[in-house]
Design an enzyme around this catalytic site. Structure first.
Site, PDB file in Angstrom:
ATOM      1  N   THR A 160       0.690  -1.198  -0.016  1.00  0.00           N
ATOM      2  CA  THR A 160       0.106   0.179   0.118  1.00  0.00           C
ATOM      3  C   THR A 160       0.792   1.296  -0.107  1.00  0.00           C
ATOM      4  O   THR A 160       0.354   2.038  -0.304  1.00  0.00           O
ATOM      5  CB  THR A 160      -0.464  -0.295   0.915  1.00  0.00           C
ATOM      6  OG1 THR A 160      -1.840  -1.278   1.257  1.00  0.00           O
ATOM      7  CG2 THR A 160      -1.965   0.899   1.051  1.00  0.00           C
TER       8      THR A 160
ATOM      9  N   TYR B  12       5.094 -11.855   4.748  1.00  0.00           N
ATOM     10  CA  TYR B  12       4.284 -12.039   4.205  1.00  0.00           C
ATOM     11  C   TYR B  12       4.214 -12.504   3.053  1.00  0.00           C
ATOM     12  O   TYR B  12       4.743 -12.723   1.944  1.00  0.00           O
ATOM     13  CB  TYR B  12       4.648 -10.242   3.565  1.00  0.00           C
ATOM     14  CG  TYR B  12       3.346  -9.724   3.051  1.00  0.00           C
ATOM     15  CD1 TYR B  12       1.903 -10.051   2.945  1.00  0.00           C
ATOM     16  CD2 TYR B  12       3.413  -8.495   2.190  1.00  0.00           C
ATOM     17  CE1 TYR B  12       1.312  -9.602   2.011  1.00  0.00           C
ATOM     18  CE2 TYR B  12       2.266  -7.579   1.521  1.00  0.00           C
ATOM     19  CZ  TYR B  12       0.837  -7.989   1.783  1.00  0.00           C
ATOM     20  OH  TYR B  12       0.315  -7.246   1.120  1.00  0.00           O
TER      21      TYR B  12
ATOM     22  N   LYS C 209       1.854 -12.312   8.247  1.00  0.00           N
ATOM     23  CA  LYS C 209       1.253 -11.471   7.472  1.00  0.00           C
ATOM     24  C   LYS C 209       0.205 -12.146   6.287  1.00  0.00           C
ATOM     25  O   LYS C 209       0.570 -12.197   5.904  1.00  0.00           O
ATOM     26  CB  LYS C 209       1.304  -9.768   7.311  1.00  0.00           C
ATOM     27  CG  LYS C 209       0.133  -9.348   6.503  1.00  0.00           C
ATOM     28  CD  LYS C 209       0.835  -7.704   6.193  1.00  0.00           C
ATOM     29  CE  LYS C 209      -0.599  -7.559   4.707  1.00  0.00           C
ATOM     30  NZ  LYS C 209      -0.003  -5.769   4.236  1.00  0.00           N
TER      31      LYS C 209
ATOM     32  N   VAL D 203      -3.132  -6.283   9.979  1.00  0.00           N
ATOM     33  CA  VAL D 203      -2.468  -4.692   8.894  1.00  0.00           C
ATOM     34  C   VAL D 203      -3.373  -4.613   7.959  1.00  0.00           C
ATOM     35  O   VAL D 203      -3.839  -5.349   7.145  1.00  0.00           O
ATOM     36  CB  VAL D 203      -0.530  -5.917   8.570  1.00  0.00           C
ATOM     37  CG1 VAL D 203      -0.894  -4.433   7.367  1.00  0.00           C
ATOM     38  CG2 VAL D 203      -0.330  -6.481   9.422  1.00  0.00           C
TER      39      VAL D 203
END
Length: 294
Positions: free
Chosen positions: A42, A130, A158, A198
């Site tokens: 992001t 991630y 995540k 998250v």
């Protein structure tokens, strides 16, 4: 409660470092975030240089490092580059690292294991893996996660794989701490043992998501469910249109907190997307200031 923070840019596409500090302060002081992810997906990390990443991280640490955990994105599809990013992040004051699955090249599981281990060996910082096969092309398989859990600094995941059963099995078999990496599944992940999330929508409803987590942990499942359902339009408006970075920036603009444009190849939200987003934010209880025109 962590938000994957967007990177504010000026109108001419340069990093707005004062905007970075202001946004970090807002997210921690007004949106109830315990921590921030810097230079993640992001944050448009594929289009920021290594120097920009370091300066962005230092700006966030300067703004909120005494009040929140600052997690630096240090992943790439090049193990040597990821190691360099990790070492730079440690020197710049990061509290932890977020390391994404190497993308595009689709390495085998042994390649993933060696990649993550090399990055974890490079610093003294804790590492959050991630797992996002929709972007990376390959998942981190449960057996690989179990092997990686033996590393003293690989402590969290995540998860944007959306396999709650597989995640449950990994949590039951290892000490890895899971975080929801998909705002559509924040409450379901809590139900199977995740520690938090998250978030992208945390840019605008971080306080509400934090409240949902507190209610759930206090045993008020119906209260948590009520918050989850109230936020459905917000999640839909930000996560199911043009993509998280684009729509999060559009949402901040609607709230009177512009983060500037996106960098190519990302583009600004269309008028139609913004109109729907405005409706979704209002339906989800977000109070928008009068007279703000994106």
């Amino acid at each position: 409660m962590l938000t994957a923070m967007v990177t504010p840019f000026t109108d001419d596409g340069e990093v707005d470092y004062e905007g970075v500090r202001d946004l970090a302060t807002y997210l921690v002081d007004e949106q109830d975030n315990d921590g921030l992810i810097v230079s993640g997906t992001t944050g448009e990390s594929p289009t920021t240089s290594d120097d920009e990443k370091e300066r962005i991280l230092r700006a966030v640490v300067e703004a909120v490092g005494d009040r929140a955990t600052v997690v630096a994105g240090a992943g790439s599809n090049d193990t040597r580059h990821s190691v360099e990013l990790a070492r730079t992040a440690e020197r710049a004051g990061a509290d932890a690292l977020l390391v994404v699955t190497p993308y595009y090249s689709k390495p085998p599981q042994e390649g993933l294991y060696r990649h993550f281990t090399a990055v974890a060996d490079a610093t003294g910082l804790p590492v959050m893996l991630y797992d996002i096969p929709g972007r990376s092309g390959v998942p981190i398989q449960s057996g690989t996660l179990a092997r990686l859990a033996d590393h003293e600094r690989i402590v969290a995941v995540k998860d944007a794989k959306a396999d709650l059963f597989a995640g449950s099995q990994v949590m039951a078999a290892t000490g890895l701490v899971f975080y929801s990496g998909d705002d559509t599944l924040n409450l379901p992940w809590l139900a199977v043992g995740a520690a938090g999330c998250v978030s992208v929508v945390g840019h605008v409803v971080g306080t509400e998501i934090a409240a949902m987590m507190r209610l759930y942990r206090a045993g008020d499942v119906s209260g948590a469910l009520a918050v989850h359902r109230r936020l459905l339009p917000v999640v839909s408006g930000i996560m199911t249109q043009a993509g998280g970075a684009i729509m999060a920036k559009a949402a901040l603009t609607l709230m009177g907190r512009s983060a500037g444009p996106a960098r190519p190849p990302l583009v600004e939200a269309t008028e139609r997307e913004i109109a729907r987003l405005r409706e979704d934010l209002i339906a989800g209880g977000v109070k928008l200031p009068d007279g703000v025109v994106p």
